[in-house]
Scaffold this active site. Structure first.
Site, PDB file in Angstrom:
ATOM      1  N   GLY A 238     -73.466  13.184 -18.598  1.00 22.88           N
ATOM      2  CA  GLY A 238     -73.843  11.966 -19.313  1.00 22.88           C
ATOM      3  C   GLY A 238     -73.081  10.733 -18.871  1.00 22.88           C
ATOM      4  N   HIS A 239     -72.158  10.857 -17.914  1.00 25.82           N
ATOM      5  CA  HIS A 239     -71.296   9.725 -17.513  1.00 25.82           C
ATOM      6  C   HIS A 239     -71.240   9.606 -16.001  1.00 25.82           C
ATOM      7  CE1 HIS A 239     -67.631   7.139 -17.495  1.00 25.82           C
ATOM      8  NE2 HIS A 239     -68.084   6.799 -18.681  1.00 25.82           N
ATOM      9  N   PHE A 240     -72.065   9.140 -15.339  1.00 19.63           N
ATOM     10  CA  PHE A 240     -73.448   8.762 -15.601  1.00 19.63           C
ATOM     11  C   PHE A 240     -74.288   9.614 -14.670  1.00 19.63           C
ATOM     12  CE2 PHE A 240     -70.725   5.100 -16.358  1.00 19.63           C
ATOM     13  CZ  PHE A 240     -71.046   4.760 -17.657  1.00 19.63           C
TER      14      PHE A 240
END
Length: 158
Positions: free
Chosen positions: A61-63
């Protein structure tokens, strides 16, 4: 100078592996941010190593399109390196104790850290009074500064 001070002055150790790191601090996967301590001068400074791998869960999720190691985790790696320094300095009775953040000041992030990078985390004791220790920290990749901060922490029983 006390006897305890003279025992720790200028004592340098090298290549503390991850198993020994886990004896010094209670962190474990997925939150262990120090793979090795490359150098430690008891009561003075330490250099920790964090190998950044695409397999780490936060990269989902990052990224997803451009994975970047979170800056807060660089600061956490500094704190864990400092925790190893504190516990190694205080000796076996301190092993496994918790080291809590108290302050984080002047944090600066200079360049993104990406999978494949190796972060060298340099921490140096600024001062300590009892259980409270203050540090300066710098994180470098290939000799280039990527982050820096001043922080303090307190060592406590579990």
């Amino acid at each position: 100078m006390s006897a305890a001070d003279s025992e720790t002055d200028n004592v340098t150790q090298t290549d503390i592996d991850v198993n020994r790191v886990m004896e010094l601090i209670p962190h474990r996967y997925p939150f262990l941010m120090v793979d090795r301590i490359e150098e430690i001068e008891l009561g003075v400074k330490a250099v920790g190593i964090k190998n950044v791998s695409i397999n780490e869960n936060f990269f989902q999720g990052h990224f997803p399109a451009r994975p970047v190691f979170p800056g807060v985790l660089i600061i956490e790696a500094m704190a864990q390196t400092a925790g190893c320094l504190v516990v190694a300095t205080l000796g076996p009775d301190a092993e496994g104790k918790l080291v809590y953040f108290m302050t984080i000041d002047d944090a600066r992030f200079r360049k993104p850290v990406v999978p494949g990078d190796q972060i060298k985390i340099h921490v140096e004791k600024a001062r300590n009074r009892g259980p409270v220790w203050k540090f300066t920290g710098a994180a470098k990749v290939d000799g280039n500064l990527v982050a820096e901060a001043t922080f303090s922490a307190m060592i406590v029983d579990k």
